[in-house]
Design a protein around this motif. Sequence first.
Motif, PDB file in Angstrom:
ATOM      1  N   TYR A   1       0.838  -1.202   0.000  1.00 31.19           N
ATOM      2  CA  TYR A   1       0.000   0.000   0.000  1.00 31.19           C
ATOM      3  C   TYR A   1       0.872   1.250   0.000  1.00 31.19           C
ATOM      4  O   TYR A   1       1.823   1.363   0.783  1.00 31.19           O
ATOM      5  CB  TYR A   1      -0.914   0.022   1.228  1.00 31.19           C
ATOM      6  CG  TYR A   1      -2.019  -1.007   1.191  1.00 31.19           C
ATOM      7  CD1 TYR A   1      -3.103  -0.852   0.326  1.00 31.19           C
ATOM      8  CD2 TYR A   1      -1.978  -2.129   2.014  1.00 31.19           C
ATOM      9  CE1 TYR A   1      -4.126  -1.794   0.283  1.00 31.19           C
ATOM     10  CE2 TYR A   1      -2.992  -3.077   1.978  1.00 31.19           C
ATOM     11  CZ  TYR A   1      -4.061  -2.904   1.113  1.00 31.19           C
ATOM     12  OH  TYR A   1      -5.065  -3.839   1.076  1.00 31.19           O
ATOM     13  N   ARG A   2       0.509   2.185  -0.860  1.00 27.54           N
ATOM     14  CA  ARG A   2       1.190   3.476  -0.916  1.00 27.54           C
ATOM     15  C   ARG A   2       0.226   4.580  -0.464  1.00 27.54           C
ATOM     16  O   ARG A   2      -0.982   4.348  -0.416  1.00 27.54           O
ATOM     17  CB  ARG A   2       1.692   3.730  -2.342  1.00 27.54           C
ATOM     18  CG  ARG A   2       2.770   2.723  -2.740  1.00 27.54           C
ATOM     19  CD  ARG A   2       3.335   2.985  -4.103  1.00 27.54           C
ATOM     20  NE  ARG A   2       4.388   2.019  -4.421  1.00 27.54           N
ATOM     21  CZ  ARG A   2       5.053   1.985  -5.571  1.00 27.54           C
ATOM     22  NH1 ARG A   2       4.774   2.875  -6.516  1.00 27.54           N
ATOM     23  NH2 ARG A   2       5.990   1.077  -5.774  1.00 27.54           N
ATOM     24  N   PRO A   3       0.741   5.763  -0.152  1.00 28.57           N
ATOM     25  CA  PRO A   3      -0.158   6.829   0.318  1.00 28.57           C
ATOM     26  C   PRO A   3      -1.315   7.092  -0.627  1.00 28.57           C
ATOM     27  O   PRO A   3      -2.435   7.373  -0.185  1.00 28.57           O
ATOM     28  CB  PRO A   3       0.775   8.039   0.427  1.00 28.57           C
ATOM     29  CG  PRO A   3       2.119   7.440   0.713  1.00 28.57           C
ATOM     30  CD  PRO A   3       2.167   6.168  -0.084  1.00 28.57           C
ATOM     31  N   ARG A   4      -1.058   7.005  -1.917  1.00 32.12           N
ATOM     32  CA  ARG A   4      -2.119   7.303  -2.888  1.00 32.12           C
ATOM     33  C   ARG A   4      -3.271   6.305  -2.838  1.00 32.12           C
ATOM     34  O   ARG A   4      -4.334   6.548  -3.417  1.00 32.12           O
ATOM     35  CB  ARG A   4      -1.536   7.336  -4.302  1.00 32.12           C
ATOM     36  CG  ARG A   4      -0.999   6.004  -4.793  1.00 32.12           C
ATOM     37  CD  ARG A   4      -0.518   6.118  -6.227  1.00 32.12           C
ATOM     38  NE  ARG A   4       0.048   4.864  -6.699  1.00 32.12           N
ATOM     39  CZ  ARG A   4       1.220   4.763  -7.297  1.00 32.12           C
ATOM     40  NH1 ARG A   4       1.977   5.835  -7.467  1.00 32.12           N
ATOM     41  NH2 ARG A   4       1.658   3.593  -7.736  1.00 32.12           N
ATOM     42  N   ASP A   5      -3.083   5.176  -2.159  1.00 30.65           N
ATOM     43  CA  ASP A   5      -4.147   4.175  -2.061  1.00 30.65           C
ATOM     44  C   ASP A   5      -5.195   4.535  -1.004  1.00 30.65           C
ATOM     45  O   ASP A   5      -6.242   3.886  -0.918  1.00 30.65           O
ATOM     46  CB  ASP A   5      -3.551   2.802  -1.739  1.00 30.65           C
ATOM     47  CG  ASP A   5      -2.634   2.296  -2.832  1.00 30.65           C
ATOM     48  OD1 ASP A   5      -2.951   2.535  -4.017  1.00 30.65           O
ATOM     49  OD2 ASP A   5      -1.597   1.670  -2.509  1.00 30.65           O
ATOM     50  N   ILE A   6      -4.910   5.546  -0.179  1.00 29.60           N
ATOM     51  CA  ILE A   6      -5.854   5.952   0.863  1.00 29.60           C
ATOM     52  C   ILE A   6      -6.829   6.979   0.300  1.00 29.60           C
ATOM     53  O   ILE A   6      -6.416   7.969  -0.307  1.00 29.60           O
ATOM     54  CB  ILE A   6      -5.114   6.560   2.073  1.00 29.60           C
ATOM     55  CG1 ILE A   6      -4.098   5.560   2.642  1.00 29.60           C
ATOM     56  CG2 ILE A   6      -6.109   6.978   3.155  1.00 29.60           C
ATOM     57  CD1 ILE A   6      -3.203   6.157   3.715  1.00 29.60           C
TER      58      ILE A   6
END
Length: 370
Positions: free
Chosen positions: A51-56
């Motif tokens: 998971y990367r920040p953009r997935d939130i």
Amino acid sequence: MSLHDPTSRSINLAVVGVGNCASSLVQGIAHYQNGGANEQIGLLHWDLAGYRPRDIRVVAAWDVDRRKVGRDVADAIFAPPNCTAVFCDHVPPSGSTVRMGPVLDGVSEHMASAPTDRTFLVADAPEPDRDEVVQVLRDTGADVMVNYLPVGSQRATEFYAECALEAGVAFVNNIPVFIASDETWARRFAEAGVPIIGDDIKAQLGATIVHRVLTDLFRKRGVKLDRTYQLNTGGNTDFLNMLNRARLESKKISKTEAVQSVAERRLEDENIHIGPSDYVAWQNDNKVCFLRMEGQLFGGVPMNLELRLSVEDSPNSAGVAIDLIRCAKVAKDRGLAGPVHPAAAYFCKHPPRQISDDQAYEALEAFIRG
């Protein structure tokens, strides 16, 4: 109908309390939308178990202030009384409108007489019951709920914890109300098959982690710690809220125990003071920590250390929150239930199990690797 796609790698986030900390978190999600690991400045992990920040993405949010309720989260994060740094020039609309939450004990009485740009102006809107909040969590397919209520919001935090339990949403408790570290609550989350991480977020490089590291250093270098204090000042609504000393009991326990737990021997109560000191309006979201440690070197020769730390409080918190949220989703993906001990020990001041930061870091990395 639920909006949740079980095949998606996104993390659907529900936010409780759209204050300065939520502002920094939402700005941060937008700030780290693009780029790669070489642009991860300020992040503990660019990629966390896939998971990367953009997935939130924020799919639901609650607040009680009339200047935020009814607005898109991307707009509400910049509304008064929020006063944190704006470090992201463009936060795209989230498509999620801030809903009215239950007031309960989330607003201290003295906040009503504070200056307008700092006080809570409670919205004239119906307060939801638990069934309404649970339905929103289900309809939006929320994976994780993050709690950013003011210090001392015991009943309000318990309300949202109940909602997370019923909806099967992982709960991240960023405030010093003891849920994850309470045996009864921890057992309830475990029995319900729902992960929980808490309590009381430990900032990226804040007063508590610095105090812990220095206390651990005293122990490792054979320096006897005789007495210490940590005084903090700030000008955001968190510090204004904490002028009501009746709301500080769990906060002082949380911060004090975080330091006591890594000392060679526990200090007597009269030899350790850790907690908020005062509200200084013009500091806004800047937090200043004054730390003093007195001890004895070889031969009992006295020494002392003084440190002044100045940080923008809310971005300091968001750097950790973005990892806490991803850890909660990873735990949910893996079918884990109850307290997620590695993440709590590393990221929180009052976890269910206190261990040294070195041990916690190793445990966290092992957890992330699976």
